[in-house]
Scaffold this motif. Sequence first.
Motif, short mmCIF file in Angstrom:
data_model
loop_
_atom_site.label_atom_id
_atom_site.label_comp_id
_atom_site.label_asym_id
_atom_site.label_seq_id
_atom_site.Cartn_x
_atom_site.Cartn_y
_atom_site.Cartn_z
N CYS A 71 -20.94 4.40 -19.77
CA CYS A 71 -22.17 4.97 -20.34
C CYS A 71 -22.49 4.33 -21.69
CB CYS A 71 -22.04 6.49 -20.47
SG CYS A 71 -22.17 7.40 -18.91
N HIS A 72 -21.45 4.09 -22.50
CA HIS A 72 -21.66 3.44 -23.79
C HIS A 72 -22.19 2.01 -23.60
CE1 HIS A 72 -20.28 6.38 -26.69
NE2 HIS A 72 -19.23 6.65 -25.93
N VAL A 73 -21.69 1.32 -22.59
CA VAL A 73 -22.15 -0.04 -22.32
C VAL A 73 -23.62 -0.02 -21.88
CG1 VAL A 73 -21.90 -2.01 -20.76
CG2 VAL A 73 -19.88 -0.99 -21.83
N ILE A 74 -23.98 0.94 -21.05
CA ILE A 74 -25.37 1.04 -20.59
C ILE A 74 -26.30 1.31 -21.77
CG2 ILE A 74 -26.97 2.38 -19.17
CD1 ILE A 74 -24.51 2.87 -17.28
N ALA A 75 -25.89 2.23 -22.64
CA ALA A 75 -26.68 2.49 -23.84
C ALA A 75 -26.78 1.24 -24.71
CB ALA A 75 -26.06 3.64 -24.65
N GLY A 76 -25.67 0.51 -24.80
CA GLY A 76 -25.67 -0.73 -25.57
C GLY A 76 -26.61 -1.77 -24.98
N ALA A 77 -26.69 -1.81 -23.64
CA ALA A 77 -27.61 -2.74 -22.98
C ALA A 77 -29.06 -2.39 -23.31
CB ALA A 77 -27.39 -2.72 -21.47
N ILE A 78 -29.37 -1.10 -23.35
CA ILE A 78 -30.73 -0.69 -23.71
C ILE A 78 -31.04 -1.09 -25.15
CG2 ILE A 78 -32.26 1.30 -24.02
CD1 ILE A 78 -30.76 2.65 -21.70
N HIS A 79 -30.06 -0.91 -26.04
CA HIS A 79 -30.26 -1.34 -27.44
C HIS A 79 -30.44 -2.86 -27.51
CE1 HIS A 79 -29.76 2.36 -29.71
NE2 HIS A 79 -28.78 2.72 -28.90
N ALA A 80 -29.68 -3.60 -26.71
CA ALA A 80 -29.82 -5.06 -26.69
C ALA A 80 -31.20 -5.45 -26.19
CB ALA A 80 -28.73 -5.68 -25.82
N GLY A 81 -31.69 -4.76 -25.16
CA GLY A 81 -33.04 -5.01 -24.67
C GLY A 81 -34.07 -4.71 -25.73
N ASN A 82 -33.86 -3.64 -26.49
CA ASN A 82 -34.77 -3.30 -27.57
C ASN A 82 -34.84 -4.43 -28.60
OD1 ASN A 82 -36.31 -1.02 -29.12
ND2 ASN A 82 -34.84 -1.77 -30.61
N ALA A 83 -33.67 -4.95 -28.98
CA ALA A 83 -33.63 -6.03 -29.97
C ALA A 83 -34.35 -7.28 -29.46
CB ALA A 83 -32.18 -6.36 -30.31
N ARG A 84 -34.16 -7.59 -28.18
CA ARG A 84 -34.78 -8.78 -27.60
C ARG A 84 -36.31 -8.64 -27.56
NH1 ARG A 84 -32.30 -10.81 -22.03
NH2 ARG A 84 -30.46 -10.67 -23.40
N ILE A 85 -36.78 -7.48 -27.14
CA ILE A 85 -38.22 -7.25 -27.05
C ILE A 85 -38.84 -7.21 -28.45
CG2 ILE A 85 -40.01 -5.64 -26.30
CD1 ILE A 85 -37.98 -4.74 -24.10
N TRP A 86 -38.18 -6.55 -29.39
CA TRP A 86 -38.67 -6.45 -30.76
C TRP A 86 -38.76 -7.84 -31.40
CZ3 TRP A 86 -41.12 -3.80 -34.29
CH2 TRP A 86 -40.89 -4.02 -35.64
N GLN A 87 -37.75 -8.65 -31.22
CA GLN A 87 -37.76 -10.00 -31.79
C GLN A 87 -38.88 -10.84 -31.18
OE1 GLN A 87 -33.77 -11.33 -31.02
NE2 GLN A 87 -32.87 -9.95 -32.54
N GLU A 88 -39.08 -10.73 -29.88
CA GLU A 88 -40.15 -11.49 -29.22
C GLU A 88 -41.52 -11.02 -29.70
OE1 GLU A 88 -41.73 -14.39 -26.57
OE2 GLU A 88 -39.72 -14.03 -27.37
N ALA A 89 -41.68 -9.71 -29.88
CA ALA A 89 -42.94 -9.17 -30.37
C ALA A 89 -43.25 -9.65 -31.78
CB ALA A 89 -42.90 -7.64 -30.33
N GLN A 90 -42.21 -9.69 -32.62
CA GLN A 90 -42.39 -10.18 -33.98
C GLN A 90 -42.77 -11.66 -33.99
OE1 GLN A 90 -42.56 -6.94 -35.16
NE2 GLN A 90 -41.94 -7.96 -37.04
N ALA A 91 -42.12 -12.44 -33.12
CA ALA A 91 -42.40 -13.87 -33.07
C ALA A 91 -43.83 -14.14 -32.61
CB ALA A 91 -41.40 -14.55 -32.14
N ARG A 92 -44.31 -13.33 -31.68
CA ARG A 92 -45.66 -13.54 -31.13
C ARG A 92 -46.74 -12.84 -31.95
NH1 ARG A 92 -45.75 -13.91 -24.68
NH2 ARG A 92 -43.69 -14.80 -24.29
N GLY A 93 -46.33 -11.90 -32.79
CA GLY A 93 -47.31 -11.13 -33.53
C GLY A 93 -48.08 -10.17 -32.62
N GLN A 94 -47.45 -9.75 -31.53
CA GLN A 94 -48.08 -8.86 -30.57
C GLN A 94 -47.13 -7.71 -30.24
OE1 GLN A 94 -48.63 -11.92 -27.53
NE2 GLN A 94 -50.84 -11.69 -27.74
N GLN A 95 -47.67 -6.51 -30.17
CA GLN A 95 -46.82 -5.38 -29.82
C GLN A 95 -46.58 -5.34 -28.32
OE1 GLN A 95 -48.25 -1.31 -30.46
NE2 GLN A 95 -46.30 -0.83 -31.44
N MET A 96 -45.34 -5.10 -27.94
CA MET A 96 -44.99 -4.93 -26.54
C MET A 96 -43.84 -3.94 -26.46
SD MET A 96 -43.09 -8.60 -25.79
CE MET A 96 -44.45 -9.57 -26.46
#
Length: 253
Positions: A71-96
Amino acid sequence: MNAPLRIEAVVATHVGMVREANEDSYCTRAADGLWAVADGMGGHAHGDWASRTLADVLAGAELPAGFNEACHVIAGAIHAGNARIWQEAQARGQQMGSTVAALFIRDRRFGVLWVGDSRIYLFRDSRLHQLTRDHTQVQEMVDRGLLQPHEAASHPRGHVLARAVGVQGVLEVDVVVDTVEPGDVFLLCSDGLTGQVPDAELAELLAHGDKQATLDQLIALTLERGAPDNVTALVVGVQEATLLTFALPGAFS
């Protein structure tokens, strides 16, 4: 020692009757007991990419043997997905962003992890239980006593999220853990389904024994009612495993 469980899972997704693209994604790892639904944020750039990113991260997570550790790993995967999406959104200047609702079953226990308004229900003993709580502005108003539950269903801001994956650098993931019982049926779905099929009908359909027929009816009902949004549903049924012994003719003569 508890007997092993037999799990049957079926999934379907549909673009709906209005949208041009399907921004829903899902993850199915039946052998590992993990399923998830992700709904890219409507009206935001690249919602389909965000939901797929979450599904892919969950699909690739290496789950340890222990239930709590997994369960901790699954939560960690969601946090990792959050970081990836947030970084991509910042790079593009677009919210996603995206919602996510994940179900994990192992050793007669289940864990539900979610962010946003994709839901997970449990149908047990002829009763429907909503395991997740919507992370929406309207639900927060209900929780604070500013709005009655019956008013929330038709509120014009009902789909405005208060929390989603990828819209901030820091994310809070909600978790519920409980025991699995034979006969349990879980429903994971995007709000494209719950916006068109009320809980009473969900309970009636989940009472049927045929998981594929139930899934087909859920999608069909949504489409019949106009399906203004993408719709994704995962039905997971749990039963006792049965061991059958076959005797060859003459084997004991």
